[in-house]
Scaffold this motif. Structure first.
Motif, short mmCIF file in Angstrom:
data_model
loop_
_atom_site.label_atom_id
_atom_site.label_comp_id
_atom_site.label_asym_id
_atom_site.label_seq_id
_atom_site.Cartn_x
_atom_site.Cartn_y
_atom_site.Cartn_z
N ASP A 17 -11.88 73.19 45.07
CA ASP A 17 -13.41 73.22 44.68
C ASP A 17 -14.24 71.69 45.35
N PHE A 18 -14.79 72.80 46.49
CA PHE A 18 -14.95 72.62 47.01
C PHE A 18 -16.38 71.54 47.15
N ALA A 19 -17.25 71.54 45.99
CA ALA A 19 -18.33 71.10 45.29
C ALA A 19 -17.63 69.48 44.56
N GLU A 20 -16.82 70.00 44.34
CA GLU A 20 -16.33 68.42 43.57
C GLU A 20 -15.65 66.87 44.91
N LEU A 21 -15.31 67.93 45.67
CA LEU A 21 -15.53 66.77 47.08
C LEU A 21 -16.14 66.26 47.38
N VAL A 74 -13.08 53.44 51.04
CA VAL A 74 -12.81 53.99 50.36
C VAL A 74 -11.00 54.76 51.25
N GLY A 75 -10.37 54.99 50.23
CA GLY A 75 -8.69 56.02 50.74
C GLY A 75 -9.40 57.16 50.65
N VAL A 76 -8.45 58.49 51.50
CA VAL A 76 -9.11 58.98 51.32
C VAL A 76 -8.64 59.93 49.99
N GLY A 77 -7.46 59.59 49.37
CA GLY A 77 -7.09 59.58 48.02
C GLY A 77 -8.68 60.14 46.93
N VAL A 78 -9.69 58.68 47.26
CA VAL A 78 -11.20 58.76 46.22
C VAL A 78 -11.70 59.47 46.66
N LEU A 79 -11.62 60.24 47.47
CA LEU A 79 -12.15 61.63 48.16
C LEU A 79 -12.06 62.95 47.24
N ILE A 80 -10.75 63.42 47.36
CA ILE A 80 -9.59 64.23 47.35
C ILE A 80 -9.35 64.41 45.27
#
Length: 89
Positions: A17-21, A74-80
């Motif tokens: 879900d790119f909208a959630e990203l 932030v870490g990338v994991g926060v965004l993904i």
């Protein structure tokens, strides 16, 4: 956990879900007190790319996400995040 094959990896990517990203990027950007222009300039990215990302349009590679995450502190994991559960992958 079973090993992911190229077929299952493609299936997961197709359902991501790119909208959630995009919403995760907006939340992190607002928490950092930055504008889209601030982030784009600091990350060395075109502003339209970041605007599209926040709207869930198009796709970005991990290098771009890393640059955005670094600027936002932030870490990338926060965004993904998972679009269905809202949990980090």
């Amino acid at each position: 956990m079973p090993e992911e094959t190229p077929k299952t990896a493609a299936h997961h990517a197709a359902q991501y879900d790119f909208a959630e990203l995009g919403r995760a990027v907006v939340r992190a950007r607002e928490a950092a007190g930055m504008t889209i222009s601030d982030v784009a300039e600091s990350a060395g990215l075109p502003e339209p790319l970041l605007d599209d990302l926040e709207r869930g349009q198009g796709d970005v590679d991990l290098e771009v996400l890393h640059a955005i995450a670094h600027v936002l502190g932030v870490g990338v994991g926060v965004l993904i995040v998972s679009g269905e559960s809202g949990q980090q992958l």
